[in-house]
Each structure stands twice: as structure tokens, then as C-alpha cells.
Design a protein around this motif. Structure first.
Motif, mmCIF file in Angstrom:
data_model
loop_
_atom_site.group_PDB
_atom_site.id
_atom_site.type_symbol
_atom_site.label_atom_id
_atom_site.label_comp_id
_atom_site.label_asym_id
_atom_site.label_seq_id
_atom_site.Cartn_x
_atom_site.Cartn_y
_atom_site.Cartn_z
ATOM 1 N N GLN A 136 1.199 -6.457 5.306
ATOM 2 C CA GLN A 136 1.881 -7.225 4.272
ATOM 3 C C GLN A 136 2.036 -6.412 2.985
ATOM 4 O OE1 GLN A 136 3.512 -9.984 4.450
ATOM 5 N NE2 GLN A 136 2.916 -10.559 6.537
ATOM 6 N N GLN A 137 1.029 -5.626 2.645
ATOM 7 C CA GLN A 137 1.118 -4.771 1.456
ATOM 8 C C GLN A 137 2.260 -3.763 1.587
ATOM 9 O OE1 GLN A 137 -2.553 -2.865 0.314
ATOM 10 N NE2 GLN A 137 -3.738 -4.759 0.415
ATOM 11 N N GLU B 85 10.695 -7.606 5.731
ATOM 12 C CA GLU B 85 9.981 -8.800 6.152
ATOM 13 C C GLU B 85 9.196 -8.513 7.431
ATOM 14 O OE1 GLU B 85 9.920 -11.675 4.479
ATOM 15 O OE2 GLU B 85 11.256 -10.868 2.929
ATOM 16 N N ILE B 86 8.117 -9.267 7.640
ATOM 17 C CA ILE B 86 7.310 -9.132 8.845
ATOM 18 C C ILE B 86 7.359 -10.433 9.635
ATOM 19 C CG2 ILE B 86 4.953 -8.913 9.744
ATOM 20 C CD1 ILE B 86 5.920 -6.284 8.885
ATOM 21 N N GLN C 1 5.677 -5.396 1.277
ATOM 22 C CA GLN C 1 6.040 -5.677 -0.110
ATOM 23 C C GLN C 1 6.477 -4.414 -0.835
ATOM 24 O OE1 GLN C 1 2.764 -7.722 -1.962
ATOM 25 N NE2 GLN C 1 2.889 -9.489 -0.596
#
Length: 207
Positions: A142-143, A151-152, A146
Motif C-alpha cells: 500500500q505504501q 491502485e491495488i 501511494q
């Protein structure tokens, strides 16, 4: 009467040429990009005796990547012939295998541009040191998402909760992302270019 026949024949020849020109270009017999029926989104790759640059570009296109060849390798990849046979692979994993096989270095600008080089990392690459201790893989992913701006897709909980210990110096954020996945036997594919889906790497090289 002969002049009419000649004109007709000429028209037929021109029509045939036009039809040939309009036919879609087909890949040569030594090229293969086949969707895997058992695992949608994965492919079987088979290339033989093609220019290395062409193979890299072709696979990259499957993963929404543009490719820059650094001057350190530009001539070599255009003139080198290469072969590759991989089954059940994401485009990302196929590229990793191919570049390693032919001893090429690579990095990323953002997450949509692949830079292939040899030796010193090009100055166009934004590099950083990545040191992670006992962080969950999901949090790390997620880091990076960003930072890079993608997007994941929701990760399987078992993958997301895995602990990550990673130390890399002078690498791009996206290269660190790939390394973290590889450490846990995972790979990824892009969905709609701006979303990344992570899953188990079941690819295999065919000798």
C-alpha cells in the motif's frame, strides 16, 4: 477488345494488392503469446530467434509498459537474437526471467516505464534506499502504491499478513515492490493499466 482485357487484368492486380495490404499483420511462426485457459490473465510465451528488443517490447505491451533502451544496450538488444519459452506466467514475471537470462539490468520510471540498461543506473531513475523490518507485506504494498500512484486489487489475507524484511539500496520504488513480491513467491499483473493484482507465481521455464 485486348485493351479492355489488359485494363481489366491490371485492375484485378491492383485490387489484389489492395486486399493484401489490408490484411492484418500476422505474427511469424516462431512467435507465441497464448492466453492460459486455466488461469485467465496469464499467458504461455514462446519466442525463437527474434530480436531481443522486439521480445522485450512485445511482452511489455501486454503489461501497459513503455520501454526505454539506454544507450549502454540499445544496439546490442536490437542485434541480438533471443529465445524464450515460459508457461503460465504474468507479463511482469516473463520480463524478469528474460532480462535475467540475457544479463540485462532494468529499473522503472514511476510504474509505467521500463528502463533497460547495463552497468551504471541511468540518472533518469529516481532512486531511494528501502529498509523494512517485520512490516506486513500488505502495508508495504500500500505504501508503494501511494508513492507510485497506482491502485491495488484486494490481496488475499494470507499474502497481505506475511512479514517482510527487505533492504535495498539505490533502487526505484517499483523495483522494491517487485522484490518484495518475489521474496514471497508472488507476482502481479496490471488490470486496466492503473490497477495491480497480486497472486502466487506459478510460472515455469520450458527448456
Amino acid at each position: 477488345m485486348r485493351s479492355i482485357q489488359r485494363v481489366s487484368r491490371r485492375n484485378l492486380i491492383l485490387a489484389a494488392v489492395c486486399v493484401i495490404a489490408l490484411l492484418p499483420r500476422t505474427l511469424p511462426a516462431d512467435v507465441g503469446l497464448h492466453d492460459n485457459k486455466d488461469t485467465p490473465g496469464l499467458r504461455d510465451y514462446a519466442f525463437s530467434g527474434m530480436p531481443l528488443a522486439s521480445i522485450i517490447k512485445m511482452i511489455s505491451e501486454q503489461d501497459c509498459l513503455s520501454v526505454n533502451f539506454d544507450p549502454s544496450v540499445a544496439a546490442a538488444v536490437e542485434n541480438s537474437r533471443a529465445s524464450l519459452r515460459i508457461r503460465n506466467s504474468s507479463a511482469a514475471r516473463a520480463l524478469q526471467i528474460l532480462l535475467k537470462e540475457y544479463q540485462l539490468d532494468y529499473e522503472y520510471i514511476g510504474y509505467k516505464t521500463l528502463v533497460v540498461f547495463k552497468g551504471e543506473t541511468p540518472k533518469s531513475i529516481k532512486r531511494l534506499d528501502v529498509v523494512m523490518r517485520s512490516i506486513s507485506l500488505g502495508a508495504f504494498v500500500q505504501q508503494i502504491a501511494q508513492i507510485c500512484g497506482f491502485e491495488i486489487s484486494p490481496m488475499e489475507q494470507g499474502h497481505a499478513l506475511r512479514k517482510l524484511n527487505l533492504e535495498m539500496r539505490d533502487v526505484s520504488s517499483f523495483r522494491a515492490f517487485e522484490a518484495a513480491l518475489s521474496e514471497h513467491g508472488l507476482t502481479y499483473q496490471r488490470v486496466g493499466c492503473d490497477t495491480i493484482m497480486i497472486f502466487y507465481d506459478g510460472s515455469s521455464v520450458v527448456e
